[in-house]
Design a protein around this motif. Structure first.
Motif, PDB file in Angstrom:
ATOM      1  N   UNK A  75      38.011  40.642  38.512  1.00 66.85           N
ATOM      2  CA  UNK A  75      39.127  41.141  39.326  1.00 66.85           C
ATOM      3  C   UNK A  75      39.733  39.970  40.102  1.00 66.85           C
ATOM      4  N   UNK A  76      41.012  40.045  40.374  1.00 61.48           N
ATOM      5  CA  UNK A  76      41.764  38.934  40.963  1.00 61.48           C
ATOM      6  C   UNK A  76      42.204  39.308  42.364  1.00 61.48           C
ATOM      7  N   UNK A  77      41.856  38.456  43.321  1.00 56.90           N
ATOM      8  CA  UNK A  77      42.224  38.665  44.717  1.00 56.90           C
ATOM      9  C   UNK A  77      43.521  37.950  45.033  1.00 56.90           C
ATOM     10  N   UNK A  78      44.427  38.649  45.733  1.00 56.99           N
ATOM     11  CA  UNK A  78      45.718  38.094  46.125  1.00 56.99           C
ATOM     12  C   UNK A  78      46.077  38.535  47.533  1.00 56.99           C
ATOM     13  N   UNK A  79      46.929  37.755  48.174  1.00 56.43           N
ATOM     14  CA  UNK A  79      47.523  38.166  49.442  1.00 56.43           C
ATOM     15  C   UNK A  79      48.543  39.264  49.149  1.00 56.43           C
ATOM     16  N   UNK A  80      48.562  40.352  49.915  1.00 56.73           N
ATOM     17  CA  UNK A  80      49.486  41.458  49.599  1.00 56.73           C
ATOM     18  C   UNK A  80      50.928  41.032  49.403  1.00 56.73           C
ATOM     19  N   UNK A  81      51.425  40.055  50.155  1.00 59.94           N
ATOM     20  CA  UNK A  81      52.819  39.644  50.029  1.00 59.94           C
ATOM     21  C   UNK A  81      53.151  38.939  48.737  1.00 59.94           C
ATOM     22  N   UNK A  82      52.129  38.532  47.970  1.00 59.15           N
ATOM     23  CA  UNK A  82      52.373  37.833  46.705  1.00 59.15           C
ATOM     24  C   UNK A  82      52.433  38.769  45.512  1.00 59.15           C
ATOM     25  N   UNK A  83      52.298  40.068  45.743  1.00 64.30           N
ATOM     26  CA  UNK A  83      52.328  41.051  44.657  1.00 64.30           C
ATOM     27  C   UNK A  83      53.650  41.799  44.700  1.00 64.30           C
ATOM     28  N   UNK A  84      54.364  41.765  43.579  1.00 61.58           N
ATOM     29  CA  UNK A  84      55.621  42.489  43.429  1.00 61.58           C
ATOM     30  C   UNK A  84      55.519  43.358  42.177  1.00 61.58           C
ATOM     31  N   UNK A  85      56.319  44.394  42.113  1.00 60.30           N
ATOM     32  CA  UNK A  85      56.349  45.211  40.899  1.00 60.30           C
ATOM     33  C   UNK A  85      55.228  46.208  40.794  1.00 60.30           C
TER      34      UNK A  85
ATOM     35  N   UNK B 273      53.375  49.483  43.152  1.00 56.59           N
ATOM     36  CA  UNK B 273      53.576  50.337  44.318  1.00 56.59           C
ATOM     37  C   UNK B 273      52.356  51.219  44.525  1.00 56.59           C
ATOM     38  N   UNK B 274      52.136  51.601  45.787  1.00 53.43           N
ATOM     39  CA  UNK B 274      51.044  52.524  46.094  1.00 53.43           C
ATOM     40  C   UNK B 274      51.395  53.902  45.544  1.00 53.43           C
ATOM     41  N   UNK B 275      50.482  54.461  44.779  1.00 57.81           N
ATOM     42  CA  UNK B 275      50.671  55.791  44.189  1.00 57.81           C
ATOM     43  C   UNK B 275      49.901  56.805  45.028  1.00 57.81           C
ATOM     44  N   UNK B 276      50.586  57.694  45.754  1.00 55.96           N
ATOM     45  CA  UNK B 276      49.868  58.659  46.596  1.00 55.96           C
ATOM     46  C   UNK B 276      48.835  59.479  45.828  1.00 55.96           C
ATOM     47  N   UNK B 277      49.064  59.708  44.544  1.00 55.46           N
ATOM     48  CA  UNK B 277      48.119  60.491  43.758  1.00 55.46           C
ATOM     49  C   UNK B 277      46.800  59.758  43.537  1.00 55.46           C
ATOM     50  N   UNK B 278      46.814  58.436  43.724  1.00 59.87           N
ATOM     51  CA  UNK B 278      45.609  57.638  43.513  1.00 59.87           C
ATOM     52  C   UNK B 278      44.872  57.319  44.807  1.00 59.87           C
TER      53      UNK B 278
ATOM     54  N   UNK C 259      56.814  49.650  36.563  1.00 63.94           N
ATOM     55  CA  UNK C 259      57.561  49.783  35.307  1.00 63.94           C
ATOM     56  C   UNK C 259      57.004  50.887  34.420  1.00 63.94           C
ATOM     57  N   UNK C 260      55.673  50.892  34.226  1.00 62.86           N
ATOM     58  CA  UNK C 260      55.101  51.864  33.296  1.00 62.86           C
ATOM     59  C   UNK C 260      54.192  52.890  33.959  1.00 62.86           C
ATOM     60  N   UNK C 261      53.836  52.691  35.209  1.00 65.23           N
ATOM     61  CA  UNK C 261      53.063  53.685  35.941  1.00 65.23           C
ATOM     62  C   UNK C 261      51.558  53.605  35.784  1.00 65.23           C
ATOM     63  N   UNK C 262      51.030  52.634  35.034  1.00 67.86           N
ATOM     64  CA  UNK C 262      49.595  52.543  34.847  1.00 67.86           C
ATOM     65  C   UNK C 262      48.948  51.957  36.101  1.00 67.86           C
ATOM     66  N   UNK C 263      47.772  52.446  36.530  1.00 68.44           N
ATOM     67  CA  UNK C 263      47.097  51.868  37.693  1.00 68.44           C
ATOM     68  C   UNK C 263      46.728  50.406  37.441  1.00 68.44           C
TER      69      UNK C 263
END
Length: 351
Positions: free
Chosen positions: A87-97, A99-104, A124-128
């Protein structure tokens, strides 16, 4: 440049980033808020977790003989992950594209997202694709799921790798205290990890620490765990690293390169104990500021304190986790220390 994206649709999910070593405080939980802790990484960087993470989880008592050791655990835990690695750790501000999915989003968090399972989806495609964390007492982070994300481009990022001399000049370390007067959580994590390695390097024997600043960080906890230095031959803990003379002790606190994870080399018979760069750099080279523009000396009690007044408490959870991953913990003396600490996993102070 290095960019990550969705494995399903190849949509770009991050800005260009440079790889750094995974810091020991990446998964830290410290206190109970209010609010989350600062990210473990600097903007424009990423780190990869080489260990299994997330579900499925296995209870220790359910594991077959040798299975825990194959996963890198040498002392009992309530449960361990057998999930994916990488798994890859990133600063939240460096992630684009993404979104938080309320269902998850689960309902186990307190004031934010605790990130037990993926809660962000590709826009784009909705996959987690990722886990967002920002709950109280946890470090703000986004962890990309290696099962649904991948590296789209792999090349030099915005942060070139520094050599040791450049690190000394450009990365001066982090002070041990925060503006509020308390200890910095990074120090609690760094010292906890070093403490586990120190116990294995010394075999749990008492340790002499000549440097007063190093002693102030490690001496109280060592005394509680293994007892004070006894009469007779002593093992000595010293600092070693770039810009310092060759170590003249038995055990040396050495820096971990924050970008590559490389350890500063020391020659046998000196035993190395890794310490996070930002803590090591401060211990090795920090000098108290000298008052200027005065002809009357300032008494020592009037100068700003260099370390917080209250006793230092290493991060108990990180201490036990690091110790459990060192094969030496199977030695009777170290296993006894580990077992005494398990009921008090939030603070080594209680051992």
């Amino acid at each position: 440049m290095t960019v990550f994206g969705c494995r399903n649709c190849d949509a770009t999910l991050t800005v260009p980033v440079s790889r750094v070593a995974l810091p020991v405080h990446a998964d830290q939980k410290y206190g109970n808020g209010p609010g989350s802790l600062a990210p473990a990484l600097e903007p424009g960087t990423f780190a990869v977790d080489p260990l299994p993470s997330g579900s499925p989880w296995r209870r220790w008592k359910e594991l077959e003989s040798g299975q825990a050791e194959s996963l890198g655990w040498y002392a009992p835990r309530f449960s361990i992950s057998t999930g994916p690695v990488g798994r890859v750790l990133l600063v939240p501000g460096d992630v684009h594209g993404a979104v938080i999915d309320p269902a998850l989003v689960g309902d186990s968090a307190c004031c934010g997202l605790d990130g037990g399972e993926p809660n962000m989806a590709c826009d784009t495609c909705g996959i987690p694709v990722a886990i967002r964390i920002d709950d109280c007492g946890l470090r703000q982070a986004i962890w990309l799921d290696p099962r649904t994300t991948r590296m789209l481009d792999n090349g030099p990022g915005p942060h070139p790798v520094l050599d040791w001399t450049e690190l000394i000049d450009q990365r001066p370390g982090i002070p041990p205290s925060e503006p509020s007067g308390g200890w910095n959580p990074m120090w609690a994590a760094a010292a906890a990890s070093a403490l586990a390695h120190l116990l294995t390097a010394s075999g749990g024997d008492p340790m002499a620490i000549p440097d007063p600043r190093v002693a102030e960080v490690f001496r109280p906890t060592l005394d509680r765990l293994v007892g004070p230095v006894s009469p007779g031959p002593e093992r000595t803990l010293v600092l070693a690293g770039p810009g310092l003379p060759d170590p003249d002790g038995d055990v040396a606190l050495i820096p971990v390169h924050p970008q590559t994870g490389e350890l500063w080399p020391v020659a046998p018979p000196v035993k190395p104990v890794p310490l996070a760069w930002d803590a090591w750099r401060h211990l090795a080279f920090h000098a108290a500021p000298k008052p200027v523009g005065r002809t009357v000396p300032i008494p020592p009690e009037a100068l700003p304190a260099q370390l917080p007044a209250h006793r230092f408490q290493p991060d108990g959870q990180i201490f036990l986790s690091v110790l459990a991953r060192l094969p030496e913990v199977r030695q009777p003396r170290l296993r006894a220390i580990y077992e005494r600490g398990r009921p008090y996993s939030y603070t080594v102070y209680a051992f």
